[in-house]
Motif scaffolding. Structure first.
Motif, mmCIF file in Angstrom:
data_model
loop_
_atom_site.group_PDB
_atom_site.id
_atom_site.type_symbol
_atom_site.label_atom_id
_atom_site.label_comp_id
_atom_site.label_asym_id
_atom_site.label_seq_id
_atom_site.Cartn_x
_atom_site.Cartn_y
_atom_site.Cartn_z
ATOM 1 N N SER A 52 0.949 -1.116 0.081
ATOM 2 C CA SER A 52 -0.043 -0.018 0.147
ATOM 3 C C SER A 52 0.785 1.247 -0.034
ATOM 4 C CB SER A 52 -0.947 0.107 1.183
ATOM 5 O OG SER A 52 -1.678 -1.294 1.257
ATOM 6 N N PHE B 184 1.292 5.065 1.387
ATOM 7 C CA PHE B 184 1.097 5.746 2.541
ATOM 8 C C PHE B 184 1.449 7.420 2.438
ATOM 9 C CE2 PHE B 184 0.105 2.049 4.662
ATOM 10 C CZ PHE B 184 0.906 1.125 4.610
ATOM 11 N N SER C 154 -3.754 6.577 9.397
ATOM 12 C CA SER C 154 -4.795 6.117 8.566
ATOM 13 C C SER C 154 -5.018 7.922 8.159
ATOM 14 C CB SER C 154 -6.121 5.833 9.345
ATOM 15 O OG SER C 154 -6.452 6.829 10.356
ATOM 16 N N SER C 155 -5.757 7.935 7.008
ATOM 17 C CA SER C 155 -6.130 9.120 6.449
ATOM 18 C C SER C 155 -7.624 9.724 6.961
ATOM 19 C CB SER C 155 -5.696 9.111 4.938
ATOM 20 O OG SER C 155 -6.611 8.118 4.348
ATOM 21 N N GLY C 156 -7.914 8.765 7.619
ATOM 22 C CA GLY C 156 -9.534 9.192 8.229
ATOM 23 C C GLY C 156 -9.620 10.328 8.881
ATOM 24 N N ARG D 129 -6.986 9.756 13.510
ATOM 25 C CA ARG D 129 -5.370 9.466 13.057
ATOM 26 C C ARG D 129 -5.026 8.065 14.206
ATOM 27 N NH1 ARG D 129 -5.919 12.534 9.650
ATOM 28 N NH2 ARG D 129 -4.594 14.003 8.820
ATOM 29 N N GLN D 130 -5.791 6.819 13.638
ATOM 30 C CA GLN D 130 -5.412 5.775 14.172
ATOM 31 C C GLN D 130 -4.004 5.091 13.544
ATOM 32 O OE1 GLN D 130 -8.923 3.562 12.543
ATOM 33 N NE2 GLN D 130 -7.582 1.526 12.575
ATOM 34 N N THR E 144 -1.801 1.974 12.362
ATOM 35 C CA THR E 144 -1.854 0.628 12.253
ATOM 36 C C THR E 144 0.062 0.118 12.348
ATOM 37 O OG1 THR E 144 -3.394 0.342 10.862
ATOM 38 C CG2 THR E 144 -2.053 -1.398 10.735
ATOM 39 N N GLN F 186 -14.012 6.757 16.212
ATOM 40 C CA GLN F 186 -13.278 5.787 15.456
ATOM 41 C C GLN F 186 -13.183 4.308 16.239
ATOM 42 O OE1 GLN F 186 -12.617 6.330 12.092
ATOM 43 N NE2 GLN F 186 -11.778 4.682 11.348
#
Lengths: 112, 113
Positions: free
Chosen positions: A27, A29, A93-95, A98-99, A101, B56
């Motif tokens: 992926s 990033f 994450s881009s949502g 900001r989680q 991974t 979230q």
């Protein structure tokens, strides 16, 4: 399937040696982060890389973000026992939240 | 300047019990995220709280719930504990939900027997 694959999983070296840890993904990033975690502690942010091809240096640590922004590496020069710990790469994450991974981690042991 | 604090440090429970873990964010931070880190594994995102609401959620069952208080501190509750819930539970805070720098606390080590 692990989003971020780290290698090697374990690394044991002598003080003074150099090493490289890799963080790979299929992926793309917008940014990647590297953390170090010591036993009984939470992860501590070392660096954030944002631009493809970017190289950042933090004393004896050199971080590189791949040109395609799919991979990153951490190189340690002249490792010291104090560098011992779990090294984790993480994607943000881009949502709206900001989680993080995290990659599977590299457990580094530097022997005196 | 106090960093992220978590309590308790260690906790032992038995299967089926319920547990509450607590987190105080770094001064000036208003967003709290919780992560579960099983032994020898990487942290896994549980959920994030901002303005007292869950924004979230990761891939965790409803047995995992949380709360954020007006002073931005947060609780993580786990019901009907399973052996597999044994892990280090990490709290991280950011200056806003869009902040990229997460500051982690030392974690709470939960052991389920």
């Amino acid at each position: 399937t692990q989003l971020l694959e780290q290698s090697p999983q374990f690394l044991s070296i002598q003080e003074g040696e150099n090493l490289t840890v890799y963080c790979n993904s299929s992926s793309v990033f917008s940014s990647l982060q590297w953390y170090r975690q010591e036993p009984g502690e939470g992860p501590v942010l070392l660096v954030t890389v944002v631009t493809g091809g970017e190289v950042k240096k933090l004393k004896r640590l050199t971080f590189q973000f791949g040109d395609a922004r799919k991979d990153s590496s951490l190189h340690i020069t002249a490792a010291q026992p104090g560098d011992t710990g779990l090294y984790l790469c993480a994607a943000i994450s881009s949502g709206s939240a900001r989680q993080l991974t995290f990659g599977s981690g590299t457990q580094l042991t530097v022997l005196p | 300047d106090a960093g992220v604090t978590q309590s308790p440090t260690h906790l032992i429970k038995t299967r089926g019990q319920q547990v509450t873990l607590r987190c105080s964010p770094k001064s000036g931070h208003d967003t709290v995220s919780w992560y579960q880190q099983a032994l020898g594994q990487e942290p896994q995102f549980i959920f994030q709280y901002y303005e007292e609401e869950e924004r979230q959620r990761g891939n965790f069952p409803d047995r995992f719930s949380g709360h954020q208080f007006p002073n931005y501190s947060s609780e993580l509750n786990v019901n009907a504990l399973l052996l597999g819930d044994s892990a280090l539970y990490l709290c991280a805070s950011t200056i806003s939900p869009w902040g990229d720098t997460q500051y982690f606390g030392p974690g709470t080590r939960l052991t389920v027997l």
